[in-house]
Design a protein around this motif. Sequence first.
Motif, PDB file in Angstrom:
ATOM      1  N   MET A   1      -1.456 -12.661   3.717  1.00 41.75           N
ATOM      2  CA  MET A   1      -2.349 -13.313   2.783  1.00 41.75           C
ATOM      3  C   MET A   1      -3.794 -13.020   3.116  1.00 41.75           C
ATOM      4  SD  MET A   1      -1.831 -17.258   3.947  1.00 41.75           S
ATOM      5  CE  MET A   1      -1.973 -17.760   5.650  1.00 41.75           C
ATOM      6  N   SER A   2      -4.051 -11.915   3.773  1.00 45.99           N
ATOM      7  CA  SER A   2      -5.408 -11.620   4.196  1.00 45.99           C
ATOM      8  C   SER A   2      -6.351 -11.363   3.030  1.00 45.99           C
ATOM      9  CB  SER A   2      -5.407 -10.425   5.144  1.00 45.99           C
ATOM     10  OG  SER A   2      -4.803  -9.310   4.526  1.00 45.99           O
ATOM     11  N   LEU A   3      -5.858 -10.803   1.924  1.00 50.67           N
ATOM     12  CA  LEU A   3      -6.725 -10.522   0.791  1.00 50.67           C
ATOM     13  C   LEU A   3      -7.147 -11.784   0.063  1.00 50.67           C
ATOM     14  CD1 LEU A   3      -5.108  -7.384  -0.889  1.00 50.67           C
ATOM     15  CD2 LEU A   3      -7.108  -7.467   0.585  1.00 50.67           C
ATOM     16  N   THR A   4      -6.231 -12.762  -0.032  1.00 49.67           N
ATOM     17  CA  THR A   4      -6.471 -13.927  -0.868  1.00 49.67           C
ATOM     18  C   THR A   4      -6.793 -15.187  -0.088  1.00 49.67           C
ATOM     19  OG1 THR A   4      -4.083 -14.333  -0.909  1.00 49.67           O
ATOM     20  CG2 THR A   4      -5.005 -13.036  -2.708  1.00 49.67           C
ATOM     21  N   HIS A   5      -6.751 -15.111   1.236  1.00 50.43           N
ATOM     22  CA  HIS A   5      -7.061 -16.252   2.094  1.00 50.43           C
ATOM     23  C   HIS A   5      -8.383 -15.987   2.789  1.00 50.43           C
ATOM     24  CE1 HIS A   5      -6.756 -19.035   5.530  1.00 50.43           C
ATOM     25  NE2 HIS A   5      -5.931 -19.729   4.777  1.00 50.43           N
ATOM     26  N   ALA A   6      -9.260 -16.995   2.824  1.00 51.49           N
ATOM     27  CA  ALA A   6     -10.571 -16.804   3.455  1.00 51.49           C
ATOM     28  C   ALA A   6     -10.411 -16.223   4.855  1.00 51.49           C
ATOM     29  CB  ALA A   6     -11.307 -18.135   3.517  1.00 51.49           C
ATOM     30  N   PRO A   7     -11.240 -15.220   5.196  1.00 48.03           N
ATOM     31  CA  PRO A   7     -12.388 -14.667   4.464  1.00 48.03           C
ATOM     32  C   PRO A   7     -12.073 -13.393   3.681  1.00 48.03           C
ATOM     33  CG  PRO A   7     -12.438 -13.890   6.716  1.00 48.03           C
ATOM     34  CD  PRO A   7     -11.165 -14.719   6.591  1.00 48.03           C
ATOM     35  N   GLY A   8     -10.859 -13.247   3.189  1.00 46.05           N
ATOM     36  CA  GLY A   8     -10.465 -12.045   2.466  1.00 46.05           C
ATOM     37  C   GLY A   8     -11.273 -11.835   1.193  1.00 46.05           C
ATOM     38  N   PRO A  14     -15.006 -15.387   0.346  1.00 40.30           N
ATOM     39  CA  PRO A  14     -14.948 -14.082   1.023  1.00 40.30           C
ATOM     40  C   PRO A  14     -16.001 -13.954   2.101  1.00 40.30           C
ATOM     41  CG  PRO A  14     -15.984 -13.876  -1.130  1.00 40.30           C
ATOM     42  CD  PRO A  14     -15.465 -15.280  -1.043  1.00 40.30           C
ATOM     43  N   ALA A  15     -15.769 -13.024   3.029  1.00 42.90           N
ATOM     44  CA  ALA A  15     -16.742 -12.739   4.085  1.00 42.90           C
ATOM     45  C   ALA A  15     -18.003 -12.139   3.479  1.00 42.90           C
ATOM     46  CB  ALA A  15     -16.119 -11.772   5.087  1.00 42.90           C
ATOM     47  N   PRO A  16     -19.131 -12.193   4.196  1.00 40.22           N
ATOM     48  CA  PRO A  16     -20.364 -11.584   3.685  1.00 40.22           C
ATOM     49  C   PRO A  16     -20.173 -10.091   3.421  1.00 40.22           C
ATOM     50  CG  PRO A  16     -20.834 -12.996   5.568  1.00 40.22           C
ATOM     51  CD  PRO A  16     -19.338 -12.885   5.483  1.00 40.22           C
ATOM     52  N   THR A  17     -20.722  -9.621   2.314  1.00 41.98           N
ATOM     53  CA  THR A  17     -20.625  -8.212   1.947  1.00 41.98           C
ATOM     54  C   THR A  17     -21.963  -7.732   1.402  1.00 41.98           C
ATOM     55  OG1 THR A  17     -20.037  -8.597  -0.373  1.00 41.98           O
ATOM     56  CG2 THR A  17     -18.221  -8.591   1.217  1.00 41.98           C
ATOM     57  N   ASN A  18     -22.064  -6.426   1.216  1.00 38.39           N
ATOM     58  CA  ASN A  18     -23.238  -5.861   0.541  1.00 38.39           C
ATOM     59  C   ASN A  18     -22.870  -5.411  -0.868  1.00 38.39           C
ATOM     60  OD1 ASN A  18     -21.687  -3.642   1.051  1.00 38.39           O
ATOM     61  ND2 ASN A  18     -23.351  -2.379   1.880  1.00 38.39           N
ATOM     62  N   GLU A 180      -3.602 -12.499  14.882  1.00 37.33           N
ATOM     63  CA  GLU A 180      -2.920 -12.346  13.599  1.00 37.33           C
ATOM     64  C   GLU A 180      -3.860 -12.724  12.461  1.00 37.33           C
ATOM     65  OE1 GLU A 180       1.302 -13.696  11.494  1.00 37.33           O
ATOM     66  OE2 GLU A 180       0.877 -14.230  13.577  1.00 37.33           O
ATOM     67  N   THR A 181      -3.858 -11.927  11.423  1.00 38.47           N
ATOM     68  CA  THR A 181      -4.767 -12.111  10.302  1.00 38.47           C
ATOM     69  C   THR A 181      -4.776 -13.551   9.797  1.00 38.47           C
ATOM     70  OG1 THR A 181      -4.396  -9.833   9.609  1.00 38.47           O
ATOM     71  CG2 THR A 181      -5.317 -11.317   7.975  1.00 38.47           C
ATOM     72  N   SER A 182      -5.971 -14.105   9.697  1.00 41.25           N
ATOM     73  CA  SER A 182      -6.224 -15.438   9.119  1.00 41.25           C
ATOM     74  C   SER A 182      -5.707 -16.592   9.967  1.00 41.25           C
ATOM     75  CB  SER A 182      -5.622 -15.555   7.706  1.00 41.25           C
ATOM     76  OG  SER A 182      -6.189 -14.590   6.844  1.00 41.25           O
ATOM     77  N   LEU A 183      -5.185 -16.315  11.167  1.00 46.30           N
ATOM     78  CA  LEU A 183      -4.675 -17.367  12.038  1.00 46.30           C
ATOM     79  C   LEU A 183      -5.433 -17.371  13.351  1.00 46.30           C
ATOM     80  CD1 LEU A 183      -0.823 -16.883  11.513  1.00 46.30           C
ATOM     81  CD2 LEU A 183      -2.340 -18.512  10.359  1.00 46.30           C
ATOM     82  N   ASP A 184      -5.388 -18.516  14.029  1.00 42.67           N
ATOM     83  CA  ASP A 184      -6.016 -18.604  15.348  1.00 42.67           C
ATOM     84  C   ASP A 184      -5.300 -17.691  16.330  1.00 42.67           C
ATOM     85  OD1 ASP A 184      -7.807 -20.516  14.430  1.00 42.67           O
ATOM     86  OD2 ASP A 184      -6.544 -22.204  15.064  1.00 42.67           O
ATOM     87  N   ASN A 185      -6.044 -17.129  17.278  1.00 42.95           N
ATOM     88  CA  ASN A 185      -5.429 -16.354  18.348  1.00 42.95           C
ATOM     89  C   ASN A 185      -4.441 -17.206  19.130  1.00 42.95           C
ATOM     90  OD1 ASN A 185      -6.814 -14.012  17.782  1.00 42.95           O
ATOM     91  ND2 ASN A 185      -8.421 -14.357  19.283  1.00 42.95           N
TER      92      ASN A 185
END
Length: 262
Positions: A1-8, A14-18, A180-185
């Motif tokens: 769910m990395s694309l649709t879950h913050a900060p995807g 979403p994460a900061p972008t240009n 793991e993506t979107s989860l705590d280490n």
Amino acid sequence: MSLTHAPGPLSGKPAPTNYALDGPKHKLLLTPLPRRVRAELGGETVIDTENAQLLHETGLPPRLYVPLADVRAGALSRTALTTHCPFKGDASYRTVTVGDGVAEDALWVYDEPLAPAAWLAGLAGVYLDRFDRWYDEDEEVTAFPDPYHRVDIRRTSRHVEVRARGELVATSDRALLLSETSLDNRFYLPREDVSAGLHGPTDTSSFCPYKGTASYWTLELADGTELADAAWSYEAPFAECSPIAGHVSFWGDDVEISVTTM
């Protein structure tokens, strides 16, 4: 769910972008799952497809969709249930029946999807848990992995201490860090570095489409107190996560993990 879950990039935060992504705040993305996918019900195969899709939707985990044409002919019956999605349209539902196996309202279909989601025509969303078994190629699974989600495992020499209700129960300078993506280490410690008693596995288990099936363990403190399911392990992890075999990780309100860089 990395694309649709913050900060995807397709999440609500979403994460900061240009750059800016044009389009609605609630976004949909359909991607292929490029393997053979099968479902069993009542001991018989009712879905067999090489054209499964994953629907990524803002704020939601990916959902499996399969072509209606790849569902067993004659096994579907339309029910009275309908739901409305403001982004996809009106969904009708299908019950799957084969022999003594019945999966009620197990599939949903957008018969006339909204124009922005017209590509959903001919596909059916699936409630995985209403079928008896699922296969990803020949591996039995209970969920399917998101190709945009990843797991990295790294050796770490950081000093890891685990306390349960204040008692030191494990300490290690050779833990593995699982990121793991979107989860705590999470830190996984060699079982030999656990000083408290580990009993089990318990009756609890869970399935991760990236790591495999997790076993859970009861932690016994020095005073005899037992904390059920306070630790977990992957006894036979998937090959890509094989380093964590023989290691345990800890969690819960009674557990505190501290990490020191030496």
